[in-house]
Scaffold this motif. Structure first.
Motif, PDB file in Angstrom:
ATOM      1  N   ARG A 150      -5.004   5.747  -2.971  1.00 25.69           N
ATOM      2  CA  ARG A 150      -4.994   4.793  -1.859  1.00 25.69           C
ATOM      3  C   ARG A 150      -6.103   3.763  -2.007  1.00 25.69           C
ATOM      4  O   ARG A 150      -6.020   2.660  -1.455  1.00 25.69           O
ATOM      5  N   GLU A 151      -7.152   4.087  -2.773  1.00 23.93           N
ATOM      6  CA  GLU A 151      -8.231   3.134  -3.031  1.00 23.93           C
ATOM      7  C   GLU A 151      -7.929   2.205  -4.206  1.00 23.93           C
ATOM      8  O   GLU A 151      -8.755   1.353  -4.550  1.00 23.93           O
ATOM      9  N   PRO A 199      -6.246  10.318  -2.117  1.00 25.24           N
ATOM     10  CA  PRO A 199      -7.331   9.456  -1.625  1.00 25.24           C
ATOM     11  C   PRO A 199      -7.755   8.391  -2.627  1.00 25.24           C
ATOM     12  O   PRO A 199      -7.982   7.226  -2.254  1.00 25.24           O
ATOM     13  N   LEU A 200      -7.857   8.754  -3.896  1.00 28.12           N
ATOM     14  CA  LEU A 200      -8.224   7.767  -4.911  1.00 28.12           C
ATOM     15  C   LEU A 200      -7.085   6.773  -5.139  1.00 28.12           C
ATOM     16  O   LEU A 200      -7.323   5.574  -5.339  1.00 28.12           O
ATOM     17  N   TRP A 210      -6.855   3.372  -7.414  1.00 25.95           N
ATOM     18  CA  TRP A 210      -6.878   4.021  -8.719  1.00 25.95           C
ATOM     19  C   TRP A 210      -5.450   4.320  -9.181  1.00 25.95           C
ATOM     20  O   TRP A 210      -4.569   4.605  -8.364  1.00 25.95           O
ATOM     21  N   ASP A 222       0.807  -1.215   0.000  1.00 29.04           N
ATOM     22  CA  ASP A 222       0.000   0.000   0.000  1.00 29.04           C
ATOM     23  C   ASP A 222       0.839   1.263   0.000  1.00 29.04           C
ATOM     24  O   ASP A 222       0.307   2.361   0.153  1.00 29.04           O
ATOM     25  N   ARG A 280      -9.619   1.750 -14.123  1.00 29.63           N
ATOM     26  CA  ARG A 280      -9.600   2.630 -12.953  1.00 29.63           C
ATOM     27  C   ARG A 280      -8.400   3.566 -13.047  1.00 29.63           C
ATOM     28  O   ARG A 280      -7.447   3.477 -12.280  1.00 29.63           O
TER      29      ARG A 280
END
Length: 352
Positions: free
Chosen positions: A138-139, A135-136, A141, A108, A261
């Motif tokens: 880390r999801e 933020p994206l 993307w 991560d 993505r």
């Protein structure tokens, strides 16, 4: 932000800079040259990510032939705790980025991918755009930073933004190859298109998973190469035979164009790829007559010229819109606006 959550800068330093002949050559590519200041392009890139409260020590991905030069320049720039991964041969950006992902200690970890030979005149804006994308990223993307175009440039690829995902972040609709002039003008008039700067932000495990899906041969070769790598405290030498088995393909063509993505952050960075003499002229400061010089240069009634000399005296009289470069025994004289032709010219001169 804890140490483990710091963003890992990845500086891609494998380019050849052939459009800046005769100054940039195969044995001295442009990332190792001080084109914009007394610091080289590689050192300036390291400066953009120097804030250790945000960024972990950088990883530089470069050619094995330039290992000593890379380490020396990073040391001279005062960079602490950097690591250099030395490609046995050039295999384009997808394998290079896979090498960086394999270096991450945690899946991560966020990787910020940056070319070593581009200019960012607003580095303070880079952090703001990273905060938009993080933020994206880390999801899971794959995020890219698109430069807002100010001209119908035909030397860059473009990214078309589609649906908004978050404030300042859009899902990518498509990637567009370097367009012809008519297509470039049409995209500029339509809006929603951005220059592809080759700057990315994504998790290490997300990009490896995307490579497993879209370029499994790249992922497998890099894993094998890193499993057998020769490592020291500062440098990593991937296993040559395993790395050579990887296809040579860019991350754009190999992964991003096929992945579902991918996000783009329109970025106002004062960016230039410094990919030609005309591009260099555009980003350099100029005098009241539109001239810029480095080295022993003398002007009389000269306008809008760029002159670079590594020692020979150059005098210009009654001319305008010229680029003059003196490097060793080679001298380039050309009209501004023709620099996209320099690569072929340089090759012809060196083969003559």
């Amino acid at each position: 932000m804890t140490e483990a959550r710091k963003i890992i800068p990845v500086i891609l330093s494998g380019g050849s800079g052939t459009r800046l002949w005769p100054l940039s050559r195969p044995d001295r590519p442009k990332q190792f040259l001080p084109l914009l200041s007394e610091r080289t392009m590689l050192q300036m890139t390291a400066d953009y990510v120097r804030d250790r409260s945000v960024f972990a020590p950088p990883i530089v991905i470069g050619g094995a032939a330039f290992g000593a030069e890379t380490v020396q320049q990073m040391n001279d720039a005062g960079v602490q705790d950097f690591r250099v991964v030395l490609e046995p041969q050039a295999r384009n950006t997808a394998p290079a980025i896979a090498l960086a992902a394999a270096m991450a200690e945690r899946g991560d970890d966020l990787l910020l991918i940056m070319p070593s030979d581009h200019a960012i005149r607003r580095p303070e804006a880079l952090m703001a755009h990273i905060e938009q994308a993080a933020p994206l990223a880390r999801e899971g993307w794959l995020c890219t930073f698109g430069i807002e175009p100010d001209s119908p440039h035909t030397g860059y690829g473009y990214i078309r933004a589609a649906e908004p995902l978050a404030a300042g972040v859009w899902q990518v609709g498509s990637f567009v190859e370097k367009p012809d002039p008519a297509r470039a003008r049409a995209m500029l008039e339509e809006g929603g298109y951005h220059w592809n700067a080759g700057i990315f932000l994504f998790r290490a495990d997300a990009i490896m998973a995307a490579l497993d899906t879209h370029q499994p041969a790249v992922a497998a070769s890099v894993r094998d190469a890193m499993a057998g790598a020769d490592r020291t405290a500062q440098t990593v030498h991937p296993l040559p035979a395993a790395f050579a088995a990887s296809p040579s393909i860019s991350i754009d063509h190999g992964v991003l164009e096929h992945h579902d993505r991918v996000a783009v952050v329109p970025a106002a960075l004062g960016w230039s790829d410094v990919g030609s003499w005309d591009a260099l002229y555009d980003v350099l400061d100029r005098d009241d007559q539109g001239n810029n010089a480095r080295g022993p240069v003398f002007w009389r009634d000269a306008r809008d010229c760029l002159v670079q000399s590594d020692g020979q005296r150059v005098a210009l009289l009654g001319v305008q819109d010229l680029i003059v470069v003196v490097s060793g025994d080679d001298i380039l004289v050309m009209s501004r606006g023709r620099s996209q032709e320099v690569r072929d010219l340089g090759t012809a001169v060196q083969e003559a």
